[in-house]
Write a protein that holds these residues in place. Structure first.
Motif, mmCIF file in Angstrom:
data_model
loop_
_atom_site.group_PDB
_atom_site.id
_atom_site.type_symbol
_atom_site.label_atom_id
_atom_site.label_comp_id
_atom_site.label_asym_id
_atom_site.label_seq_id
_atom_site.Cartn_x
_atom_site.Cartn_y
_atom_site.Cartn_z
ATOM 1 N N ILE A 351 -36.891 -17.470 -17.735
ATOM 2 C CA ILE A 351 -36.438 -18.528 -16.839
ATOM 3 C C ILE A 351 -37.006 -18.340 -15.430
ATOM 4 O O ILE A 351 -37.172 -17.217 -14.942
ATOM 5 N N SER A 352 -37.317 -19.451 -14.767
ATOM 6 C CA SER A 352 -37.791 -19.401 -13.377
ATOM 7 C C SER A 352 -36.590 -19.448 -12.438
ATOM 8 O O SER A 352 -35.483 -19.850 -12.829
ATOM 9 N N ASN A 353 -36.785 -19.059 -11.195
ATOM 10 C CA ASN A 353 -35.687 -19.089 -10.226
ATOM 11 C C ASN A 353 -35.157 -20.498 -9.975
ATOM 12 O O ASN A 353 -33.936 -20.689 -9.864
ATOM 13 N N PRO A 354 -36.011 -21.524 -9.836
ATOM 14 C CA PRO A 354 -35.461 -22.875 -9.675
ATOM 15 C C PRO A 354 -34.615 -23.307 -10.871
ATOM 16 O O PRO A 354 -33.560 -23.949 -10.694
ATOM 17 N N GLU A 355 -35.046 -22.992 -12.096
ATOM 18 C CA GLU A 355 -34.253 -23.333 -13.292
ATOM 19 C C GLU A 355 -32.929 -22.566 -13.276
ATOM 20 O O GLU A 355 -31.872 -23.115 -13.615
ATOM 21 N N LYS A 356 -32.994 -21.318 -12.862
ATOM 22 C CA LYS A 356 -31.787 -20.485 -12.773
ATOM 23 C C LYS A 356 -30.803 -21.069 -11.749
ATOM 24 O O LYS A 356 -29.595 -21.138 -11.993
ATOM 25 N N ALA A 357 -31.341 -21.532 -10.621
ATOM 26 C CA ALA A 357 -30.489 -22.111 -9.574
ATOM 27 C C ALA A 357 -29.839 -23.410 -10.051
ATOM 28 O O ALA A 357 -28.653 -23.655 -9.794
ATOM 29 N N ALA A 358 -30.600 -24.248 -10.750
ATOM 30 C CA ALA A 358 -30.067 -25.522 -11.228
ATOM 31 C C ALA A 358 -28.933 -25.297 -12.236
ATOM 32 O O ALA A 358 -27.868 -25.933 -12.155
ATOM 33 N N LEU A 359 -29.133 -24.397 -13.184
ATOM 34 C CA LEU A 359 -28.111 -24.135 -14.199
ATOM 35 C C LEU A 359 -26.882 -23.464 -13.582
ATOM 36 O O LEU A 359 -25.745 -23.794 -13.928
ATOM 37 N N GLY A 403 -24.285 -16.338 -3.027
ATOM 38 C CA GLY A 403 -25.384 -15.964 -2.148
ATOM 39 C C GLY A 403 -26.722 -16.421 -2.706
ATOM 40 O O GLY A 403 -27.591 -16.925 -1.962
ATOM 41 N N PHE A 404 -26.903 -16.262 -4.030
ATOM 42 C CA PHE A 404 -28.140 -16.720 -4.662
ATOM 43 C C PHE A 404 -28.287 -18.230 -4.503
ATOM 44 O O PHE A 404 -29.370 -18.732 -4.147
ATOM 45 N N LEU A 405 -27.202 -18.980 -4.743
ATOM 46 C CA LEU A 405 -27.269 -20.437 -4.661
ATOM 47 C C LEU A 405 -27.445 -20.909 -3.212
ATOM 48 O O LEU A 405 -28.197 -21.860 -2.941
ATOM 49 N N ARG A 406 -26.772 -20.284 -2.271
ATOM 50 C CA ARG A 406 -26.939 -20.692 -0.862
ATOM 51 C C ARG A 406 -28.371 -20.478 -0.402
ATOM 52 O O ARG A 406 -28.901 -21.274 0.388
ATOM 53 N N ASN A 407 -28.985 -19.441 -0.889
ATOM 54 C CA ASN A 407 -30.374 -19.172 -0.519
ATOM 55 C C ASN A 407 -31.309 -20.250 -1.060
ATOM 56 O O ASN A 407 -32.160 -20.779 -0.327
ATOM 57 N N GLU A 475 -34.923 -31.352 -7.256
ATOM 58 C CA GLU A 475 -36.321 -31.257 -6.843
ATOM 59 C C GLU A 475 -36.524 -29.864 -6.258
ATOM 60 O O GLU A 475 -35.661 -29.360 -5.525
ATOM 61 N N TYR A 476 -37.644 -29.219 -6.580
ATOM 62 C CA TYR A 476 -37.790 -27.834 -6.138
ATOM 63 C C TYR A 476 -39.192 -27.554 -5.597
ATOM 64 O O TYR A 476 -40.156 -28.280 -5.852
ATOM 65 N N THR A 477 -39.259 -26.483 -4.795
ATOM 66 C CA THR A 477 -40.537 -25.903 -4.350
ATOM 67 C C THR A 477 -40.538 -24.455 -4.833
ATOM 68 O O THR A 477 -39.663 -24.046 -5.611
ATOM 69 N N ASN A 478 -41.482 -23.694 -4.349
ATOM 70 C CA ASN A 478 -41.515 -22.281 -4.746
ATOM 71 C C ASN A 478 -40.402 -21.469 -4.104
ATOM 72 O O ASN A 478 -40.133 -20.343 -4.528
ATOM 73 N N GLU A 479 -39.727 -22.030 -3.099
ATOM 74 C CA GLU A 479 -38.706 -21.271 -2.368
ATOM 75 C C GLU A 479 -37.342 -21.938 -2.311
ATOM 76 O O GLU A 479 -36.336 -21.270 -2.058
ATOM 77 N N THR A 480 -37.287 -23.259 -2.502
ATOM 78 C CA THR A 480 -36.005 -23.956 -2.372
ATOM 79 C C THR A 480 -35.825 -24.975 -3.498
ATOM 80 O O THR A 480 -36.767 -25.338 -4.208
ATOM 81 N N ILE A 481 -34.568 -25.449 -3.613
ATOM 82 C CA ILE A 481 -34.240 -26.504 -4.567
ATOM 83 C C ILE A 481 -33.214 -27.425 -3.920
ATOM 84 O O ILE A 481 -32.392 -26.986 -3.103
ATOM 85 N N GLN A 482 -33.270 -28.716 -4.251
ATOM 86 C CA GLN A 482 -32.321 -29.694 -3.707
ATOM 87 C C GLN A 482 -31.761 -30.549 -4.831
ATOM 88 O O GLN A 482 -32.480 -30.936 -5.761
ATOM 89 N N TRP A 483 -30.462 -30.798 -4.715
ATOM 90 C CA TRP A 483 -29.822 -31.719 -5.659
ATOM 91 C C TRP A 483 -30.149 -33.134 -5.231
ATOM 92 O O TRP A 483 -29.985 -33.505 -4.060
ATOM 93 N N LEU A 484 -30.665 -33.960 -6.142
ATOM 94 C CA LEU A 484 -31.064 -35.331 -5.828
ATOM 95 C C LEU A 484 -29.941 -36.310 -6.095
ATOM 96 O O LEU A 484 -29.481 -37.021 -5.203
ATOM 97 N N ASN A 485 -29.495 -36.398 -7.343
ATOM 98 C CA ASN A 485 -28.393 -37.305 -7.696
ATOM 99 C C ASN A 485 -27.905 -36.992 -9.103
ATOM 100 O O ASN A 485 -28.469 -36.142 -9.809
#
Length: 604
Positions: A351-359, A403-407, A475-485
């Motif tokens: 799993i990638s970090n953005p996928e981990k953050a979303a789940l 902490g992981f999610l806030r980052n 939506e994600y980049t290599n460092e951040t992720i944002q909830w769209l809708n």
């Protein structure tokens, strides 16, 4: 009559008798001695036949060294002394030739030679005449106890470890067979000369324990359904990668080809070569061939499997990946099947970090088999949930989790505000939600992630349940992720009869005669008190336990709990009869609440 006549007759009689009883000549004595000797030899031979054993037969057989080419036929066979009935019986030849004693069949068995193929069994070869027109050589294995070696085939039939390696017939002269024996293999060539000439070659493997197995010559593979596969030929195919599986004797790469599961043996070092770090759903071009493997067991059996020569990623999978689902799972503590959550471990491994953050973000607000890790802390900081644990994010609402999610959501004010509502609700609470299914889809080109999930909810006091489906977009980049809708389906609500056995059930912490425990999606368990027996300071209470799935009763059994009123520590006052390992602190939270409340009531 003259008186001298009787005297004369007496003299004649004596002379005649003397002549007939004369001593035997030398020739006559020799004949008698020979007859007696032959009788003695025949008697001793019968005794020896009755005492015959396998070791004597083995010692008398000539030894041949492999490889041996056996072409026994009517033209080259040398007849030797046949085995007698005792030897035939001892060699158990009736197992290979059950018609031995049947009327109309004639068999003659002769020793041929022995082979030293292994220290684990004996190998002998016999010549067999079947009537006057057929002759064959048969290879037979005996175990170290000198018993006929046998095994059970795949269809459950008991087979002897024997093999006809040569054959000849002189009735029509159309058929012949000859064989080549090697240390671990036997090759048998069948020749038929009728209207058309046909020659077939069959190979057999000899396992370390002496089992004889036919080696397959026709191969199939799930990678190429409906196609005949050639041994050692290199093929190239595209598969969808699922996982590596190194839990067996051979390391396997697993995937799918047109919806069919496939697996191949691989030998590359994936830990040190990034090119082989595949993720679930990747499309791979695989070079492979059909080759031999040896199945572990009593006698490593030769088999054939697909071997991956090389694999290369050509694309990432764009279809949703099933991350979570539910199945029935046997629970050893309760000794019953329980509807449980299962996670896609292969996907989690890559799993990638953005996928981990979303789940993890989605799992923050929905229950997923959450339970206290031991005794609940005062600040409720030790709630362990299945998804966060699998993602290595610690306890629910912990600093490791949030902490992981806030980052990762550091640039998303809405998501950060949602995270402030993180709650610690264990499974079995009066009001709770849980996942039935989760799919995740990552579009690497668009840098978007969607998480689709089905939710079941239940409110025990109000006897109602609900379910819905929701999709969260990120939506994600290599460092951040944002909830769209989010897209949420219509919520379907249902009511259920909380009085499942027409008794008054209660979810209150106060002691009651009946109560209900939620055990997952569509699952509920009722505890109904049946009897209560008091013996001095000990009270035994019998509960009837009924388990329901989707409001249908599927199981019923009895549990007896013992309450000791002499102990002031409530948690030590409760035991389960017949279960020495029972610990109230390890039980379902609702069960803990209700049984603990019983202590105060029954010990008053």
């Amino acid at each position: 009559m003259n008186k001298k006549t009787p005297i004369f007759l007496l003299i004649v009689t004596l002379i005649f008798t003397a002549c007939t009883n004369k001593p035997k000549t030398t020739n006559e004595q020799t004949k008698v001695q020979k007859t007696e000797t032959n009788e003695l030899i025949e008697t001793n031979q019968l005794k020896n036949d009755s005492l015959v054993d396998f070791s004597k037969i083995w010692e008398n057989l000539p030894l041949k060294n492999v490889p041996v080419l056996d072409t026994t036929n009517f033209d080259n066979i040398t007849d030797v002394k046949e085995f007698n009935k005792q030897e035939i019986k001892m060699l158990q030849l009736d197992k290979m030739y059950p018609e031995i004693d049947k009327e109309g069949y004639t068999f003659r068995f002769m020793p041929s030679y022995k082979l030293k193929l292994s220290d684990q069994f004996y190998t002998i070869v016999l010549n067999v005449y079947k009537g006057e027109n057929e002759l064959e050589s048969i290879l037979i294995h005996y175990d170290l106890e000198k018993r006929l070696s046998q095994y059970y085939s795949e269809d459950g039939a008991l087979k002897t470890n024997s093999l006809v390696i040569a054959y000849d017939e002189i009735a029509e002269g159309w058929s012949r067979k000859h064989g080549k024996i090697e240390q671990q293999f036997v090759t048998v060539i069948d020749e038929f000369y009728g209207n058309t000439t046909q020659i077939d070659t069959t190979q057999f493997q000899i396992t370390p324990n002496g089992d004889i197995h036919r080696i397959k010559k026709k191969f199939t593979s799930n990678i190429r359904l409906g196609e005949a596969i050639t041994l050692d030929k290199t093929y190239t195919d595209t598969i969808m990668f699922s996982a590596y599986n190194d839990d067996y004797d051979y390391r396997m790469i697993e995937g799918e080809k047109r919806g069919t599961k496939v697996s191949l043996v691989y030998q590359w070092d994936r830990d040190t070569h990034d090119a082989y770090h595949f993720k679930y759903g990747d499309f791979l071009v695989v070079e492979w061939k059909m080759d031999s493997i040896f199945l572990a067991g009593d006698g490593e059996t030769l088999d054939f499997r697909e071997w991956a020569i090389n694999a290369k990623r050509i694309a990432s999978h764009q279809k949703p990946v099933k991350f979570l689902w539910r199945e029935e799972k046997f629970d050893e503590k309760s000794n019953q099947d329980v509807n449980s959550i299962f996670l896609n471990e292969s996907f989690i491994e890559s799993i990638s970090n953005p996928e981990k953050a979303a789940l993890a973000f989605v799992a923050t607000f929905i229950g997923n088999e959450c339970s206290w890790d031991g005794r609940v802390n005062e600040d409720r900081s030790n709630l362990r949930c299945k998804i966060l644990t699998a993602l290595d994010l610690g306890y629910q609402c912990s600093e490791q989790h949030l902490g992981f999610l806030r980052n990762w959501f550091s640039k998303d004010a809405i998501a950060l505000k949602k995270l402030t509502a993180c709650g610690t609700m264990p499974e079995g609470a009066t009001v709770q939600t849980t996942f039935d299914e989760i799919f995740i889809n990552t579009d690497k080109e668009a840098k978007t992630i969607s998480v689709t999930y089905e939710v079941q909810g239940i409110h025990m006091r109000e006897s109602k349940s609900w379910n819905y489906t929701q999709i969260d977009y990120f939506e994600y980049t290599n460092e951040t992720i944002q909830w769209l809708n989010s897209e949420k389906s219509q919520v379907i609500e249902k009511t259920f009869d909380n009085n499942l056995d027409k008794q008054e059930l209660s979810t209150s912490p106060k002691a009651s005669k009946s109560f209900v425990i939620s055990c997952g999606s569509g699952c509920a368990m009722t505890y109904s008190e049946q009897s209560r027996i008091k013996k001095e300071h000990v009270i035994e209470t019998v509960f009837k336990v009924e388990r329901y799935t989707n409001e249908k009763r599927i199981e019923e059994y009895v549990e007896t709990y013992v309450f000791s009123c002499a102990n002031s520590n409530k948690t030590e006052q409760i035991t389960r009869k017949g279960d020495s390992d029972f610990n109230i602190e390890n039980q379902h939270p609702v069960l803990q609440e209700h049984l603990t409340s019983y202590v105060s009531q029954v010990c008053e």
